[in-house]
Design a protein around this motif. Structure first.
Motif, mmCIF file in Angstrom:
data_model
loop_
_atom_site.group_PDB
_atom_site.id
_atom_site.type_symbol
_atom_site.label_atom_id
_atom_site.label_comp_id
_atom_site.label_asym_id
_atom_site.label_seq_id
_atom_site.Cartn_x
_atom_site.Cartn_y
_atom_site.Cartn_z
ATOM 1 N N ASN A 1 0.934 -1.201 -0.152
ATOM 2 C CA ASN A 1 0.156 0.080 -0.005
ATOM 3 C C ASN A 1 1.023 1.173 0.113
ATOM 4 O O ASN A 1 2.021 1.177 -0.251
ATOM 5 N N GLY A 2 0.249 2.182 0.204
ATOM 6 C CA GLY A 2 1.080 3.670 0.203
ATOM 7 C C GLY A 2 2.082 3.615 1.216
ATOM 8 O O GLY A 2 3.054 4.077 1.018
ATOM 9 N N TYR B 1 4.987 1.554 0.307
ATOM 10 C CA TYR B 1 5.723 2.200 -0.864
ATOM 11 C C TYR B 1 6.495 3.451 -0.342
ATOM 12 O O TYR B 1 7.756 3.513 -0.585
ATOM 13 N N ASP B 2 6.198 4.154 0.657
ATOM 14 C CA ASP B 2 6.883 5.293 1.338
ATOM 15 C C ASP B 2 8.152 4.718 1.965
ATOM 16 O O ASP B 2 8.932 5.365 2.099
#
Length: 244
Positions: free
Chosen positions: A104-105, A108-109
């Motif tokens: 998810n985000g 990713y970060d």
């Protein structure tokens, strides 16, 4: 690179077969298999103790399989770059290996933060392709061929033994009901782990899947006749190539 230290960071690829980072790192140096339990990940609204119950089963199988190869799985709890920095002080210079993660985000970060840390510390990070995802394409043209080429490659067999790194401390694997992973969930949780993945795949192909087309739209019985493979593919107890 012979004799150098290599950390294989397991994320959503909790198996030893058809595992390119593990196989590639074992050819060039000593291997430290690593799984990081990240408390911040478990504070997200899309994380659940049900996920942890499944992952816990997967990690027990992975621990067993890696121990049989002579390279025990190291568990560390904490923020990823802090864990890697600690290991850099313990090991000295190392190369980092993993599959590209589809999450998810937040993940990713986190991976961007790890990449920044690697550049700052001159750590080489090999992220190898996973499943059918093709990253960094300028257009979708040619995606299908690249995906099909990857899926048609031979399945990578697990090593009989691994050149391991010794004397590295592992944290204890938290139990299934540790409060880090959220409150109590109701209902049953699908069993995780490589052993269960193979059993589920075989039962679908040889028995349950026979009535798939006739039952998939019937809520009362579809749970039995569908594959039940989604969580195993998500957390990588099976690779997509093994299923195909």
């Amino acid at each position: 690179m012979a004799g150098s230290n290599h950390i294989v960071w397991f994320k959503r690829d909790l198996r030893i077969k058809d595992h390119a980072p593990l196989a590639s790192s074992a050819k060039v140096g000593h291997v430290l298999p690593l799984y990081i339990i990240e408390p911040a990940l478990w504070q997200l609204p899309d994380s659940s103790r049900r996920h942890w119950h499944f992952i816990h089963d997967c990690l027990l199988d992975l621990q067993r399989d890696l121990a049989a190869l002579g390279a025990p799985l190291i568990i560390r709890i904490g923020e990823a770059t802090k864990v890697l920095e600690s290991l850099r002080h313990e090991l000295g210079k190392f190369t980092l290996w993993s599959h590209e993660e589809t999450g998810n985000g937040w993940t990713y970060d986190r991976d961007n933060t790890v990449a920044d840390w690697c550049r700052a510390q001159s750590v080489v990070w090999h992220e190898l392709p996973s499943n059918g995802l093709v990253r960094r394409l300028k257009s979708r043209d040619g995606w299908a061929k690249l995906r099909d080429d990857r899926m048609s490659m031979p399945i990578i067999q697990a090593h009989q033994s691994l050149p391991s790194i010794t004397d590295i401390e592992s944290h204890k694997l938290p139990n299934k009901n540790h409060p880090m992973f959220g409150g109590n969930d109701t209902g049953s949780v699908q069993v995780g782990g490589r052993t269960e993945a193979l059993r589920t795949l075989n039962s679908f192909l040889k028995e349950r899947g026979r009535n798939y087309m006739q039952t998939i739209s019937k809520p009362g019985i579809s749970a039995r006749h569908c594959s039940r493979l989604s969580p195993h593919i998500t957390f990588g107890t099976l690779s997509v190539r093994e299923v195909e």
